[in-house]
Scaffold this active site. Structure first.
Site, PDB file in Angstrom:
ATOM      1  CB  SER A 163      -5.221  -0.266   2.791  1.00  0.00           C
ATOM      2  OG  SER A 163      -5.714  -1.134   3.788  1.00  0.00           O
ATOM      3  CE1 TYR A 177      -0.384   0.045   5.136  1.00  0.00           C
ATOM      4  CE2 TYR A 177      -2.618  -0.342   5.927  1.00  0.00           C
ATOM      5  CZ  TYR A 177      -1.622  -0.566   4.996  1.00  0.00           C
ATOM      6  OH  TYR A 177      -1.871  -1.389   3.914  1.00  0.00           O
TER       7      TYR A 177
END
Ligand code: NAP
Length: 268
Positions: A163, A177
């Site tokens: 990401s 995350y």
């Protein structure tokens, strides 16, 4: 040839497992792989109906697909998943480590251990264990011993989902995350070098803000719209746009690409 393959009357080039293939980026990747002639193992955690819709769409177009339940954070589930592929589908040639979760916006000083452990169990440990099983099947290292009946291991490709957050840090929202995706990036480089001489390429895609359910699951359904001003292209991305990058990295067109990262983030 198994029932699913025989029913479609085709001999696909090999199977690709997409974890979290029932929705979002994973679902778009499954559909594109089906169109490109791969047999597709569509993994899901809980939403059986969504996985069945993807399988039905691939089969309706003449492709081969199977929905397989399994929580990637549970080793026993992953073992069952791969055993089902061995039994039911053509030999594995690809893995997309796509299953991933976020959580509610939260500062690090308010995070409990259960949240942090879940984040790493699904996003990191799940990817490690799935890659381990895929390498055991795809590596040409001891092709003599393995898969003789299936014609020998043919090598393959793994694509991990990182990401843009891995570099941005996720401050004030989801540092857990972002850090898990940072681990995925190191994992990608290390595994790629480990298996490069065994016919397996390992790469990662870094999506930016993509229109999927993940934002609602993290409690901020409006997040894509809020983020648009921060994206150089001034728009969010689609799951189909990320799927194109994933499927290219899996394909022979990317035959000299390994340990690489492909940003699909509108310039962010
Ligand atoms: P999504 O729409 O929320 O879909 C998640 C998928 O993962 C679903 O198919 C879900 O299955 C499955 N899943 C969740 N937990 C699982 C588990 N423990 N075991 C197996 N499957 C599980 O997510 P997405 O937006 O498509 O994201 C896909 C990947 O891209 C993730 O790794 C995410 O971190 C990454 N990414 C997304 C964005 C974005 O903006 N969307 C940006 C950067 C990176 P069920 O339906 O059965 O729960």
């Amino acid at each position: 040839m198994n029932d699913a393959t025989a029913a479609a009357g085709v001999q696909p080039p090999g199977t690709v497992l997409v974890t979290g293939g029932s929705r979002g980026i994973g679902a778009a990747t499954c559909l594109l792989l089906g169109r490109r002639g791969h047999a597709v193992a569509v993994n899901y955690a809980s939403d059986r109906a969504a996985a069945d819709r993807i399988v039905d769409e691939i089969r309706a177009a003449g492709g081969v697909a199977l929905a397989l339940q399994g929580d990637v954070a549970r080793e026993a589930d992953v073992m069952r998943l791969f055993e089902a592929i061995d039994r039911e589908l053509p030999p594995l040639v690809g893995l997309v480590n796509n299953a991933g979760v976020i959580d509610q916006p939260c500062r690090v000083d308010a995070m409990d251990v259960a949240r942090i452990e879940r984040m790493f169990a699904i996003n990191v440990v799940g990817s490690f264990v799935c890659a381990r099983e895929a390498v055991r099947r795809m590596s040409t290292r001891d092709a003599e011993q393995r898969w003789r009946a299936a014609g020998g291991a043919r090598g393959g490709a793994i694509v991990n989902l990182s990401s843009a957050a891995a570099h941005l840090g996720g401050s004030g929202q989801y540092v857990d995350y972002a850090a898990a995706k940072g681990a995925i990036e190191t994992f990608t480089i290390g595994l790629a070098k480990e298996v490069a001489a065994e016919g397996i390429r390992v790469n990662a895609v870094r999506p930016g803000i993509i229109e999927t359910d993940i934002h609602a699951s993290g409690g901020v359904p409006d997040r894509p719209r809020q983020m648009v001003p921060m994206i150089p292209m001034q728009r969010t991305g689609s799951a189909d746009e990320v799927a194109e990058a994933i499927v290219w990295l899996l394909s022979d067109a990317a035959s000299y690409t390994t340990a690489a990262f492909l940003d699909v983030s509108g310039g962010r």
